[in-house]
Design an enzyme around this catalytic site. Structure first.
Site, PDB file in Angstrom:
ATOM      1  N   CYS A  65       0.656  -1.032  -0.024  1.00  0.00           N
ATOM      2  CA  CYS A  65      -0.074  -0.066  -0.067  1.00  0.00           C
ATOM      3  C   CYS A  65       0.937   1.269  -0.146  1.00  0.00           C
ATOM      4  O   CYS A  65       2.116   1.039  -0.408  1.00  0.00           O
ATOM      5  CB  CYS A  65      -0.835  -0.019   1.073  1.00  0.00           C
ATOM      6  SG  CYS A  65      -0.076  -0.098   2.702  1.00  0.00           S
TER       7      CYS A  65
HETATM    8  C1  RB5 Z   1      -4.053   5.263   0.905  1.00  0.00           C
HETATM    9  O1  RB5 Z   1      -4.264   6.513   0.860  1.00  0.00           O
HETATM   10  C2  RB5 Z   1      -3.135   4.967   1.834  1.00  0.00           C
HETATM   11  O2  RB5 Z   1      -3.795   5.200   3.220  1.00  0.00           O
HETATM   12  C3  RB5 Z   1      -2.934   3.413   2.077  1.00  0.00           C
HETATM   13  O3  RB5 Z   1      -2.170   3.102   0.837  1.00  0.00           O
HETATM   14  C4  RB5 Z   1      -1.885   3.013   2.911  1.00  0.00           C
HETATM   15  O4  RB5 Z   1      -0.617   3.726   3.222  1.00  0.00           O
HETATM   16  C5  RB5 Z   1      -2.379   2.659   4.223  1.00  0.00           C
HETATM   17  O5  RB5 Z   1      -1.464   2.252   5.477  1.00  0.00           O
END
Ligand code: RB5
Length: 148
Positions: A65
């Site tokens: 993420c």
């Molecule tokens: C998305 O904007 C972001 O919050 C996600 O990709 C991640 O970093 C969450 O932990």
């Protein structure tokens, strides 16, 4: 090795790059999404990958993420999963050798592609060393089994 990968929009570009790299290295890569960079919710993919890895010990997972943090938190809710957020190669080796991590989480907005490739390669090549580390993991497993 069979590797299941997944990301949200924040990890999409890095997932695509790692898929190509891991395939070049000869791994069998299965992609659980997302399939474009539109906004998405990381827990949806984290749970799909984590459930699969928990059921199939021969598989390893890579979840990406923006920071790697959300994927790590979500994946570690699945029983039997040991997800490791690694942004350096030393932690990547230790995550496998000491913690027998079965999922690697990465931050697509944190890492450059070159370092991410190196972290993934080292994580996948390292093996659990057992011994005192097995005793410690046994304590985590015992706790997990007593709660769920
Ligand atoms: C998305 O904007 C972001 O919050 C996600 O990709 C991640 O970093 C969450 O932990």
């Amino acid at each position: 090795m069979k590797i299941v990968v997944g990301s949200d929009h924040g990890g999409f570009d890095l997932k695509e790059d790692l898929k190509a790299f891991l395939t070049e290295l000869g791994h069998e890569v299965e992609d659980y999404g997302v399939y474009d960079a539109q906004s998405s919710d990381y827990p949806d993919v984290a749970f799909r990958v984590a459930e699969d890895v928990a059921k199939a010990p021969e598989k390893k997972g890579i979840l990406i993420c923006g920071t790697g943090i959300g994927m790590s938190i979500a994946a570690n809710k699945v029983k039997g999963v040991r997800a490791s957020l690694c942004h350096d190669t030393f932690s990547a080796r230790c995550a496998r050798e000491d913690n027998d991590a079965n999922i690697l989480t990465l931050g697509g907005r944190v890492l450059g592609k070159g370092l991410a490739r190196e972290i993934a390669r080292i994580w996948l090549e390292a093996s659990f060393t057992g011994g005192r580390h097995a005793r410690r993991l046994g304590k985590i497993e015992k706790y997990e089994n007593s709660k769920r």
